[in-house]
Motif scaffolding. Structure first.
Motif, PDB file in Angstrom:
ATOM      1  N   ASN A 242       0.812  -1.233   0.000  1.00 38.78           N
ATOM      2  CA  ASN A 242       0.000   0.000   0.000  1.00 38.78           C
ATOM      3  C   ASN A 242       0.838   1.272   0.000  1.00 38.78           C
ATOM      4  N   TYR A 243       1.765   1.387   0.949  1.00 41.22           N
ATOM      5  CA  TYR A 243       2.524   2.639   1.065  1.00 41.22           C
ATOM      6  C   TYR A 243       3.557   2.789  -0.044  1.00 41.22           C
ATOM      7  N   ARG A 244       3.936   1.682  -0.678  1.00 48.16           N
ATOM      8  CA  ARG A 244       4.863   1.777  -1.800  1.00 48.16           C
ATOM      9  C   ARG A 244       4.137   2.078  -3.113  1.00 48.16           C
ATOM     10  N   CYS A 245       2.799   2.229  -3.037  1.00 45.92           N
ATOM     11  CA  CYS A 245       2.057   2.800  -4.180  1.00 45.92           C
ATOM     12  C   CYS A 245       2.324   4.303  -4.299  1.00 45.92           C
ATOM     13  N   VAL A 246       2.770   4.915  -3.195  1.00 45.49           N
ATOM     14  CA  VAL A 246       3.058   6.355  -3.179  1.00 45.49           C
ATOM     15  C   VAL A 246       4.396   6.588  -3.864  1.00 45.49           C
ATOM     16  N   THR A 247       4.413   7.472  -4.862  1.00 46.13           N
ATOM     17  CA  THR A 247       5.671   7.837  -5.522  1.00 46.13           C
ATOM     18  C   THR A 247       5.937   9.320  -5.279  1.00 46.13           C
ATOM     19  N   ALA A 248       7.102   9.779  -5.665  1.00 41.67           N
ATOM     20  CA  ALA A 248       7.497  11.162  -5.371  1.00 41.67           C
ATOM     21  C   ALA A 248       6.528  12.178  -5.952  1.00 41.67           C
ATOM     22  N   ASP A 249       5.946  11.854  -7.104  1.00 38.16           N
ATOM     23  CA  ASP A 249       5.083  12.844  -7.752  1.00 38.16           C
ATOM     24  C   ASP A 249       3.728  12.270  -8.164  1.00 38.16           C
ATOM     25  N   GLY A 250       3.379  11.104  -7.638  1.00 38.36           N
ATOM     26  CA  GLY A 250       2.101  10.522  -8.032  1.00 38.36           C
ATOM     27  C   GLY A 250       1.860   9.202  -7.342  1.00 38.36           C
ATOM     28  N   MET A 251       1.425   8.201  -8.112  1.00 42.47           N
ATOM     29  CA  MET A 251       1.106   6.912  -7.505  1.00 42.47           C
ATOM     30  C   MET A 251       1.216   5.808  -8.560  1.00 42.47           C
ATOM     31  N   ARG A 252       1.267   4.575  -8.080  1.00 40.51           N
ATOM     32  CA  ARG A 252       1.277   3.405  -8.956  1.00 40.51           C
ATOM     33  C   ARG A 252       0.366   2.354  -8.327  1.00 40.51           C
ATOM     34  N   THR A 253       0.047   1.312  -9.074  1.00 40.00           N
ATOM     35  CA  THR A 253      -0.844   0.278  -8.550  1.00 40.00           C
ATOM     36  C   THR A 253      -0.117  -0.567  -7.497  1.00 40.00           C
ATOM     37  N   ALA A 254      -0.897  -1.246  -6.672  1.00 38.49           N
ATOM     38  CA  ALA A 254      -0.301  -2.131  -5.668  1.00 38.49           C
ATOM     39  C   ALA A 254       0.441  -3.283  -6.346  1.00 38.49           C
ATOM     40  N   GLN A 255      -0.088  -3.731  -7.474  1.00 35.93           N
ATOM     41  CA  GLN A 255       0.589  -4.798  -8.224  1.00 35.93           C
ATOM     42  C   GLN A 255       1.984  -4.339  -8.663  1.00 35.93           C
ATOM     43  N   GLU A 256       2.076  -3.101  -9.172  1.00 30.50           N
ATOM     44  CA  GLU A 256       3.377  -2.549  -9.587  1.00 30.50           C
ATOM     45  C   GLU A 256       4.290  -2.342  -8.380  1.00 30.50           C
ATOM     46  N   ALA A 257       3.720  -1.853  -7.289  1.00 30.39           N
ATOM     47  CA  ALA A 257       4.521  -1.578  -6.093  1.00 30.39           C
ATOM     48  C   ALA A 257       5.209  -2.851  -5.593  1.00 30.39           C
ATOM     49  N   VAL A 258       4.483  -3.958  -5.630  1.00 36.57           N
ATOM     50  CA  VAL A 258       5.037  -5.220  -5.115  1.00 36.57           C
ATOM     51  C   VAL A 258       5.937  -5.892  -6.145  1.00 36.57           C
ATOM     52  N   HIS A 259       5.507  -5.933  -7.409  1.00 35.30           N
ATOM     53  CA  HIS A 259       6.178  -6.791  -8.395  1.00 35.30           C
ATOM     54  C   HIS A 259       7.238  -6.081  -9.239  1.00 35.30           C
ATOM     55  N   SER A 260       7.309  -4.744  -9.186  1.00 38.98           N
ATOM     56  CA  SER A 260       8.352  -4.070  -9.980  1.00 38.98           C
ATOM     57  C   SER A 260       9.741  -4.309  -9.389  1.00 38.98           C
ATOM     58  N   ASP A 261       9.807  -4.560  -8.065  1.00 41.12           N
ATOM     59  CA  ASP A 261      11.084  -4.926  -7.426  1.00 41.12           C
ATOM     60  C   ASP A 261      10.757  -5.922  -6.320  1.00 41.12           C
ATOM     61  N   LEU A 262      10.601  -7.168  -6.715  1.00 41.63           N
ATOM     62  CA  LEU A 262      10.128  -8.197  -5.785  1.00 41.63           C
ATOM     63  C   LEU A 262      11.109  -8.411  -4.640  1.00 41.63           C
ATOM     64  N   GLY A 263      12.399  -8.241  -4.929  1.00 37.45           N
ATOM     65  CA  GLY A 263      13.404  -8.410  -3.880  1.00 37.45           C
ATOM     66  C   GLY A 263      13.246  -7.374  -2.776  1.00 37.45           C
ATOM     67  N   GLN A 264      13.058  -6.112  -3.180  1.00 36.26           N
ATOM     68  CA  GLN A 264      12.866  -5.061  -2.180  1.00 36.26           C
ATOM     69  C   GLN A 264      11.541  -5.260  -1.436  1.00 36.26           C
ATOM     70  N   SER A 265      10.511  -5.656  -2.157  1.00 35.06           N
ATOM     71  CA  SER A 265       9.211  -5.912  -1.522  1.00 35.06           C
ATOM     72  C   SER A 265       9.347  -6.985  -0.450  1.00 35.06           C
ATOM     73  N   ARG A 266      10.068  -8.051  -0.790  1.00 35.55           N
ATOM     74  CA  ARG A 266      10.266  -9.142   0.180  1.00 35.55           C
ATOM     75  C   ARG A 266      11.059  -8.653   1.397  1.00 35.55           C
ATOM     76  N   ALA A 267      12.081  -7.828   1.152  1.00 39.05           N
ATOM     77  CA  ALA A 267      12.908  -7.330   2.258  1.00 39.05           C
ATOM     78  C   ALA A 267      12.077  -6.480   3.228  1.00 39.05           C
ATOM     79  N   VAL A 268      11.229  -5.590   2.671  1.00 40.41           N
ATOM     80  CA  VAL A 268      10.375  -4.753   3.524  1.00 40.41           C
ATOM     81  C   VAL A 268       9.374  -5.629   4.272  1.00 40.41           C
ATOM     82  N   TYR A 269       8.751  -6.537   3.550  1.00 36.28           N
ATOM     83  CA  TYR A 269       7.747  -7.428   4.139  1.00 36.28           C
ATOM     84  C   TYR A 269       8.359  -8.221   5.301  1.00 36.28           C
TER      85      TYR A 269
END
Length: 360
Positions: A242-269
């Motif tokens: 959810n919070y990684r949907c927030v970008t510096a100047d807008g937003m992205r989908t939750a699917q993009e937030a999780v899957h655009s960098d799965l390694g980072q998503s896993r590390a945060v999770y």
């Protein structure tokens, strides 16, 4: 044991999802909402559209067809003492708004058991977690004083795991469920209140809906847990998605937030899972990352926090900051979590400055 309950739910959007389940059981539900919503619900009821696994078409639940009764009213008209259970289904910043604040004070003094269905656990719930200084996380709350009159034992947390939206093309009494997972509720300190939750759990389990295929089980259950920590299973999802949907100047989908960098998503999770375990959760209380990442493939919209920031909101739920502050109490931190908190801080400050400039 009573089999019929009077239940008050603050918030008619997400709240109508839980309400639909309760109406199947014949309970009476009152929704607290804005006047236009209340008028519509009182005249037409509400609809919830929900997918069912293995079925091509979703089902449409119409409150008018259910055995329970639903009504809606404004905050000023409610007497909390009339109810057996109260659900808090608004977003955290709304509880300080005029009318709602006063209702929350009446709820606190009524001592009627309260079940929060918020991403942001109310402050008195944090006070129930052993070894935690609830005062040290007040900075994560829009206005922590709205919670000060509560007896923490009368308030519990129910994880808002199911995902739902109000489709823009529909009326405001319509909810579309995008991810039909279960509500997981932790126990109260009071056994009489726990008995209500167990009753509701059994009633919701028994729901079958008439469809062309016959009696069909409807997803989104209420699951009662003795552990205080099971509802915290939402936190790793919020921070990694959810919070990684927030970008510096807008937003992205939750699917993009999780899957655009799965390694980072896993590390945060995994970091947030470790925070929950440090607080007292057991690993089996929490959802494995792979299961969440698979579910996130279907989350084709930005999370509500990102949409709110993009729409200029001066306040949003700060579960990101809450997790950061709780981690700090356990001597833990993560650079990506710190970046998320700093980014949301900046976006909020920009929104507040715009509001000030417009008012000048």
């Amino acid at each position: 044991m009573m089999s019929h309950y009077k239940i008050l739910i603050l918030g008619a959007s997400y709240g109508s999802l839980l309400a639909s389940k309760l109406l199947f059981g014949g309970h009476s539900v009152t929704l607290v909402c804005l006047p236009a919503e209340a008028d519509l619900i009182n005249s037409e009821g509400f609809r919830v559209r929900m997918p069912i696994r293995g079925r091509a078409q979703p089902v449409l639940i119409d409150s008018r067809d259910l055995p329970g009764k639903v009504s809606a009213m404004g905050a000023a008209d409610v007497n909390p003492a009339d109810y057996d259970l109260i659900g808090l289904a608004m977003q955290e910043p709304q509880y300080g708004s005029p009318g709602v604040r006063e209702l929350l004070e009446r709820i606190a003094t009524s001592r009627v058991p309260c079940m929060s269905i918020m991403n942001m656990p109310p402050l008195p719930y944090i006070a129930r977690l052993p070894g935690i200084d609830a005062n040290a996380v007040k900075a994560a709350y829009t206005d922590p004083s709205v919670w000060s009159a509560f007896d923490s034992g009368t308030l519990t947390l129910c994880s808002p795991d199911p995902q739902a939206i109000r489709p823009p093309e529909e009326k405001v009494n319509f909810l579309h469920v995008t991810l039909p997972t279960n509500f997981k509720v932790a126990r109260f300190d009071n056994e009489k209140s726990n008995a209500i939750l167990r009753d509701l759990e059994q009633g919701i389990d028994a729901i079958r809906m008439d469809t062309p295929e016959g009696k069909t089980e409807v997803p989104v259950k209420l699951r009662f847990h003795e552990s205080l920590f099971v509802p915290l299973a939402k936190w790793p999802m919020l921070l990694a998605g959810n919070y990684r949907c927030v970008t510096a100047d807008g937003m992205r989908t939750a699917q993009e937030a999780v899957h655009s960098d799965l390694g980072q998503s896993r590390a945060v999770y995994d970091f947030v899972v470790d925070v929950c375990i440090a607080l007292g959760a057991k690993r089996e209380d929490l959802v494995p990352f792979d299961k969440y990442a698979d579910a996130a493939k279907s989350l084709a919209r930005p999370a509500s926090v990102a949409r709110a920031l993009t729409n200029g909101a001066p306040n949003v739920e700060r579960a990101d900051k809450l997790v950061q502050l709780l981690a700090k109490q356990k001597g833990m931190s993560h650079p990506v979590v710190d970046e998320i908190v700093a980014l949301v801080d900046r976006r909020l400050e920009a929104n507040r400055q715009k509001i000030k400039s417009a008012a000048a």
